[in-house]
Design an enzyme around this catalytic site. Sequence first.
Site, mmCIF file in Angstrom:
data_model
loop_
_atom_site.group_PDB
_atom_site.id
_atom_site.type_symbol
_atom_site.label_atom_id
_atom_site.label_comp_id
_atom_site.label_asym_id
_atom_site.label_seq_id
_atom_site.Cartn_x
_atom_site.Cartn_y
_atom_site.Cartn_z
ATOM 1 C CG ASP A 116 -4.122 5.956 3.049
ATOM 2 O OD1 ASP A 116 -2.724 5.352 2.938
ATOM 3 O OD2 ASP A 116 -4.388 5.260 2.536
ATOM 4 C CG HIS B 288 -2.916 7.794 -0.880
ATOM 5 N ND1 HIS B 288 -3.161 6.560 -0.733
ATOM 6 C CD2 HIS B 288 -4.176 8.392 -1.439
ATOM 7 C CE1 HIS B 288 -4.278 5.918 -0.908
ATOM 8 N NE2 HIS B 288 -4.833 6.787 -1.427
HETATM 9 C C1 GRF Z 1 1.809 5.500 -6.164
HETATM 10 O O1 GRF Z 1 1.299 5.352 -7.254
HETATM 11 C C2 GRF Z 1 1.247 5.312 -5.089
HETATM 12 O O2 GRF Z 1 1.383 6.706 -4.818
HETATM 13 C C3 GRF Z 1 1.012 3.544 -4.367
HETATM 14 O O3 GRF Z 1 1.827 2.902 -5.317
HETATM 15 C C4 GRF Z 1 2.633 3.057 -6.766
HETATM 16 C C5 GRF Z 1 3.871 2.785 -6.188
HETATM 17 O O4 GRF Z 1 4.889 3.313 -7.597
HETATM 18 N N1 GRF Z 1 1.842 4.277 -3.107
HETATM 19 P P1 GRF Z 1 5.582 2.888 -7.399
HETATM 20 O O5 GRF Z 1 6.526 1.474 -6.705
HETATM 21 O O6 GRF Z 1 6.864 4.013 -6.688
HETATM 22 O O7 GRF Z 1 6.133 2.782 -9.767
#
Ligand code: GRF
Length: 200
Positions: free
Chosen positions: A149, A113
Site C-alpha cells: 500500500d 486501496h
Molecule cells: C474495495 O474496497 C477495494 O478498495 C479493496 O477491496 C474492495 C474490493 O471490492 N481493495 P470489490 O471486489 O471491487 O467489490
Amino acid sequence: MKNIVILISGGGSNMKALVGAAQRENWAQRHGARIVAVISNKADSAGLAWAQAQGLATAVLSHRDFASREAFDAQLAQLIDLHAPALVLLAGFMRILTPGFVARYEGRLINIHPSLLPAFTGLNTHQRAIEAGCAFAGATVHRVTAELDHGEILGQAVVPVLSGDRPEQLAARVLSQEHQLYPAVVARLLARQAQADALS
Ligand code: GRF
C-alpha cells in the site's frame, strides 16, 4: 492495441466499474486500450461469471494450490503474460505480492486501496478510520511497489465519516466513490500514454 488485465478476489464491483467505463467511454477507440482478461484467486468470485458474459477471458488460480508465495506468483505471472498487458489492475485482489512479481510489472501495476493513503495501510481501514476519529475517509489509486500500500498516489476520493457510522456503512460510501475514481484514473493514465506515444 494495449491490453489490460484485472485481478480480483471477491465481488469484483471495481472490476465491473472498470469494464463498464471502458465500454461506455469506448477506451478502444479513444485510448487504443481494452480490458481483455479477469483473473481471480478464488473460484467463487462473483465477478468471474459476469466478466465471462462480457466476452472477457477469465481464469482462476487458487493460492491454496501452491506451496509458496513465489510459486503462486510465478504461475500468476504466466497467466497474465499470455495477454502481454500494458496495465495490470488490482481490484480487490487480496494477496500480498512478492517483490519479484512487483518488479516484473514495474510501472504497469496499479491498485485501489480503501483509505486515504498514506493513512491506514493494510486491512480493516474503515473501522480504524472510525476509531481514530477521522472526519474524512476515502480511497486511493496508487502504483504498486514492493512495500504494501505504498507507491505513487495517482488519485484519491474523499468521503465524510458521519457520526455513528458503522464500518460497513463507511465502506459502502467509500466503495461507491471507488467505482468513479478507479476508471477515471485509468482513463487519465491511458490518455497520457496515448499522447506520449503520439509524440514519440
Ligand atoms: C474495495 O474496497 C477495494 O478498495 C479493496 O477491496 C474492495 C474490493 O471490492 N481493495 P470489490 O471486489 O471491487 O467489490
